[in-house]
Design a protein around this motif. Structure first.
Motif, mmCIF file in Angstrom:
data_model
loop_
_atom_site.group_PDB
_atom_site.id
_atom_site.type_symbol
_atom_site.label_atom_id
_atom_site.label_comp_id
_atom_site.label_asym_id
_atom_site.label_seq_id
_atom_site.Cartn_x
_atom_site.Cartn_y
_atom_site.Cartn_z
ATOM 1 N N LEU A 120 1.294 -1.606 -0.113
ATOM 2 C CA LEU A 120 -0.127 0.539 -0.071
ATOM 3 C C LEU A 120 0.981 1.378 -0.035
ATOM 4 O O LEU A 120 2.080 1.153 0.188
ATOM 5 C CB LEU A 120 -0.575 0.267 1.193
ATOM 6 N N PRO A 121 0.387 2.060 -0.536
ATOM 7 C CA PRO A 121 1.473 3.255 -0.791
ATOM 8 C C PRO A 121 1.533 3.977 0.798
ATOM 9 O O PRO A 121 0.182 3.975 1.531
ATOM 10 C CB PRO A 121 0.448 4.708 -1.292
ATOM 11 N N SER A 122 2.523 4.950 0.795
ATOM 12 C CA SER A 122 2.460 5.568 2.544
ATOM 13 C C SER A 122 1.118 6.831 2.497
ATOM 14 O O SER A 122 0.479 7.167 1.376
ATOM 15 C CB SER A 122 2.984 6.195 2.471
ATOM 16 N N LYS A 123 0.587 6.860 4.022
ATOM 17 C CA LYS A 123 -0.050 7.985 3.937
ATOM 18 C C LYS A 123 -0.228 8.832 5.381
ATOM 19 O O LYS A 123 0.998 8.510 5.725
ATOM 20 C CB LYS A 123 -1.286 6.727 4.251
ATOM 21 N N TRP A 124 -0.369 9.374 4.885
ATOM 22 C CA TRP A 124 -0.141 11.098 6.543
ATOM 23 C C TRP A 124 -1.595 11.679 6.580
ATOM 24 O O TRP A 124 -2.042 11.331 6.037
ATOM 25 C CB TRP A 124 1.136 12.001 5.391
ATOM 26 N N ASP A 125 -1.157 11.891 7.819
ATOM 27 C CA ASP A 125 -2.627 12.495 8.243
ATOM 28 C C ASP A 125 -2.301 14.136 7.861
ATOM 29 O O ASP A 125 -1.584 14.617 7.943
ATOM 30 C CB ASP A 125 -2.742 12.522 9.837
ATOM 31 N N TRP A 126 -3.770 14.907 7.667
ATOM 32 C CA TRP A 126 -3.674 16.041 7.244
ATOM 33 C C TRP A 126 -3.396 16.948 8.663
ATOM 34 O O TRP A 126 -3.772 16.119 9.762
ATOM 35 C CB TRP A 126 -5.343 16.693 6.554
ATOM 36 N N PRO A 127 -2.665 18.023 8.771
ATOM 37 C CA PRO A 127 -2.997 18.591 10.232
ATOM 38 C C PRO A 127 -4.197 19.367 10.039
ATOM 39 O O PRO A 127 -4.576 19.270 9.243
ATOM 40 C CB PRO A 127 -1.831 19.854 9.477
ATOM 41 N N LYS A 128 -4.520 19.360 11.177
ATOM 42 C CA LYS A 128 -5.534 19.880 11.508
ATOM 43 C C LYS A 128 -5.794 21.304 11.287
ATOM 44 O O LYS A 128 -4.678 21.841 11.970
ATOM 45 C CB LYS A 128 -5.833 19.183 13.456
ATOM 46 N N LEU A 129 -6.120 22.404 11.212
ATOM 47 C CA LEU A 129 -7.190 23.872 10.939
ATOM 48 C C LEU A 129 -7.532 24.114 12.262
ATOM 49 O O LEU A 129 -8.674 23.521 12.540
ATOM 50 C CB LEU A 129 -7.322 23.764 9.786
ATOM 51 N N ASN A 130 -6.683 25.342 12.691
ATOM 52 C CA ASN A 130 -7.782 25.504 14.147
ATOM 53 C C ASN A 130 -8.699 26.316 13.031
ATOM 54 O O ASN A 130 -8.474 27.313 12.451
ATOM 55 C CB ASN A 130 -6.741 26.657 14.891
#
Length: 222
Positions: free
Chosen positions: A212-222
């Motif tokens: 599976l391709p690498s995955k990253w979490d999206w940064p949380k926006l304030n």
């Protein structure tokens, strides 16, 4: 002189010239063996009496209860260590739990073909060995014995730990490959420059790469 027969040519080379003796305990008395090998699948043939006799005239009696399954073993590891006061060299065909005896932990070795066949098969397949002489099995056994450490022997193991079976199989395969190339048994040419690395790179491993391709979490926006 065995009225009941049952001695083929392979057995005759180990036979003794004695009057016919039926009971194993009497045979032990007459011959005073250093080594008992059980492989008949007849259950508890190595009684406490026999084990005690073995310990009485051997510093380290060798007791191999190799019959499978556990219910057919000639004796248990616990019985062997207790009857010989912890003096015996023990191996079994079926796994037995560790034995606590007189403040020491003994780890019973398991005499199993899983130590030999994977390494032999690995060398045969990878190096394309088309003829398998008996010498290959002798070399496999000799290589296996060389892998037993003093630490193994100190805790009762006469085989390397099964946790090392991957490395054991590769070491055996390398030894067999060297012999095969020296005696023109290998059909894979040219001979790999580094047999250990070559065999290691072709050895099966249960570690799979993640497809599976690498995955990253999206940064949380304030």
């Amino acid at each position: 002189n065995r009225p009941t027969g049952g001695l083929n040519e392979e057995k005759k080379r180990y036979a003794h010239e004695l009057e016919s003796i039926i009971q194993l305990s009497d045979i032990v008395d007459a011959i005073k063996p250093t080594f008992l090998i059980g492989a008949a699948g007849q259950g508890p043939a190595f009684t406490r009496e026999i084990l005690e006799k073995m310990a009485s005239f051997n510093k380290h009696p060798v007791i191999f209860a190799l019959s499978n399954p556990t219910s057919k073993a000639e004796c248990t590891a616990q019985e062997a260590y207790e009857a010989t006061n912890g003096k015996c060299v023990f191996a079994s065909g079926s796994p037995f739990p560790n034995v606590e005896y007189q403040g020491k932990t003994y780890i019973p070795g398991q005499g199993n073909n899983s130590y030999i066949f994977p390494g032999v098969g690995l060398a045969v397949v990878i190096c394309r060995i088309r003829h398998i002489p008996e010498e290959l099995f002798y070399i496999a056994a000799k290589t296996l014995s060389d892998l037993v450490t003093e630490e193994d022997l100190a805790i009762g193991l006469v085989y390397p730990s099964l946790e090392k079976i991957h490395d054991v199989s590769r070491s055996i395969a390398v030894s067999l490959a060297e012999y095969a190339y020296e005696h023109n048994l290998a059909a894979l040419y040219p001979k790999p420059e580094n047999l250990d690395q070559f065999i290691k790179s072709n050895q099966y491993t249960a570690n799979y790469q993640d497809v599976l391709p690498s995955k990253w979490d999206w940064p949380k926006l304030n």
